[in-house]
Enzyme design. Structure first.
Site, mmCIF file in Angstrom:
data_model
loop_
_atom_site.group_PDB
_atom_site.id
_atom_site.type_symbol
_atom_site.label_atom_id
_atom_site.label_comp_id
_atom_site.label_asym_id
_atom_site.label_seq_id
_atom_site.Cartn_x
_atom_site.Cartn_y
_atom_site.Cartn_z
ATOM 1 N N ASP A 107 0.514 -0.915 0.158
ATOM 2 C CA ASP A 107 -0.060 -0.189 -0.200
ATOM 3 C C ASP A 107 0.968 1.412 0.183
ATOM 4 O O ASP A 107 2.323 1.402 -0.988
ATOM 5 C CB ASP A 107 -1.409 0.461 0.772
ATOM 6 C CG ASP A 107 -1.670 1.214 1.297
ATOM 7 O OD1 ASP A 107 -2.742 0.847 0.159
ATOM 8 O OD2 ASP A 107 -1.889 1.754 2.120
ATOM 9 N N ASP A 147 -7.080 -8.315 -3.943
ATOM 10 C CA ASP A 147 -7.296 -6.652 -4.734
ATOM 11 C C ASP A 147 -7.195 -6.128 -6.651
ATOM 12 O O ASP A 147 -5.687 -6.393 -7.107
ATOM 13 C CB ASP A 147 -6.587 -6.311 -3.947
ATOM 14 C CG ASP A 147 -6.140 -4.977 -4.219
ATOM 15 O OD1 ASP A 147 -7.070 -4.211 -4.948
ATOM 16 O OD2 ASP A 147 -4.942 -4.234 -3.685
ATOM 17 N N HIS A 204 -5.899 -6.989 -0.772
ATOM 18 C CA HIS A 204 -5.634 -5.691 -0.654
ATOM 19 C C HIS A 204 -4.174 -5.869 0.870
ATOM 20 O O HIS A 204 -3.161 -5.938 0.763
ATOM 21 C CB HIS A 204 -6.000 -4.697 -0.698
ATOM 22 C CG HIS A 204 -5.210 -3.387 -0.010
ATOM 23 N ND1 HIS A 204 -4.218 -3.196 -1.405
ATOM 24 C CD2 HIS A 204 -5.119 -2.664 0.378
ATOM 25 C CE1 HIS A 204 -3.536 -1.543 -1.575
ATOM 26 N NE2 HIS A 204 -3.685 -1.502 -0.230
#
Length: 314
Positions: free
Chosen positions: A132, A261, A290
């Site tokens: 991320d 994701d 994710h």
């Protein structure tokens, strides 16, 4: 009126590595899930929280939005007997303080990471794990100090000007309606987080509380609102970062993708990472979303053990 579940009660148990440090954690977290003692990096009157467990080759575990070092807890548990595992909380996230007039931009976060690793911990060599916003922020630090990097594990992230679904996501999250939802309802750390992690985690109150409790007030949620907007607002900075990724091409790199994701682990993003680091082993995780550290910590342990073994045999 604030949601009562997000009212912070400072942890009455002082649980610091340095027994002379009496700083309290701002909220209580389940110590079975997160059994680590706290460490604090004090800079300009602000305390940045981090975990520092084990001895040996340092492994730095980053995090993004809307989480904190708690996301990495199962990797820390598994590897702290084999390496020195460091996991921080970005300013305004987890147990860390928020600096005055902090903008929560990735550039500011990268400066704090750099100060922690080099000014405070004085790391000479380390492996870094990114996912991320830990990708752009962590790789900004790594590409600025490639001589210190022993290896990189990359998962569900990007490090270039956003394209496609990521732009759509950012523009949607930048709308006044969604910004209000993030600030007023803690949308990122509750609805979005719980809808993105595996069922076992999302149905465990100790886990969901650890994520939501970090943002108890509207003011405390600013960082979770800035990050999705910065996907597009930080385009120039991200372009500069992409130009530096080649500085890590001679390092061991491993790629891990949570396939559920389809925004930050899309086929296009996978292909781009493979083109930048063509010799990197790839793990494709069909059951992970994710937040790959939450859904499949064992995948990171596999990559990191392989990396550690190769480094130790040299």
């Amino acid at each position: 009126m604030e949601n009562k579940i997000n009212t912070q009660i400072p942890d009455p148990l002082i649980f610091n590595r340095d027994r002379n440090n009496k700083k309290q954690r701002p909220f209580i977290v389940d110590k079975t899930e997160y059994p680590f003692q706290s460490n604090w990096f004090d800079k300009d009157g602000v305390s940045m929280h981090y975990i520092d467990e084990g001895e040996g080759i340092p492994i730095v575990l980053t995090h993004g939005n809307p989480d904190w070092s708690f996301l990495n807890r199962n990797i820390i548990k598994e590897l702290s007997g084999e390496a020195r595992v460091i996991a921080y909380d970005l300013p305004g996230f987890g147990f860390s303080d928020t600096p005055a007039n902090y903008g929560f931009t990735p550039q500011e976060h990268a400066q704090w990471i750099s100060a922690l690793l080099f000014e405070h911990l004085k790391l000479d060599k380390f492996i870094i794990v990114v996912q991320d916003w830990g990708g752009p922020t962590g790789l900004s630090v790594a590409t600025s100090n490639p001589d210190k990097v022993l290896g990189v594990v990359i998962s569900n992230t990007w490090a270039w000007k956003a394209e496609g679904k990521m732009v759509e996501f950012s523009m949607y999250m930048r709308t006044p309606e969604m910004q209000a939802k993030i600030i007023d309802e803690n949308f990122f750390a509750t609805t979005l987080m719980q809808g993105s992690i595996n069922f076992k985690s999302s149905s465990n109150k100790a886990i969901t509380d650890a994520y939501s409790m970090a943002f108890p007030t509207k003011e405390s949620r600013k960082g979770t609102a800035v990050f999705p907007a910065e996907i597009t607002l930080a385009a120039d900075w991200l372009e500069e970062l992409e130009a530096k990724l080649s500085t890590l091409q001679d390092k061991p790199v491993e790629l891990i993708f949570g396939i559920k994701d389809d925004v930050v682990a899309s086929k296009e993003i996978q292909d781009k990472w493979r083109s930048i680091y063509p010799t990197a082993p790839v793990q494709l995780l069909p059951e992970a979303g994710h937040f790959t550290q939450e859904d499949s910590p064992k995948s990171f342990v596999l990559s990191l053990r392989r990396m550690l073994k190769n480094l130790e045999s040299k």
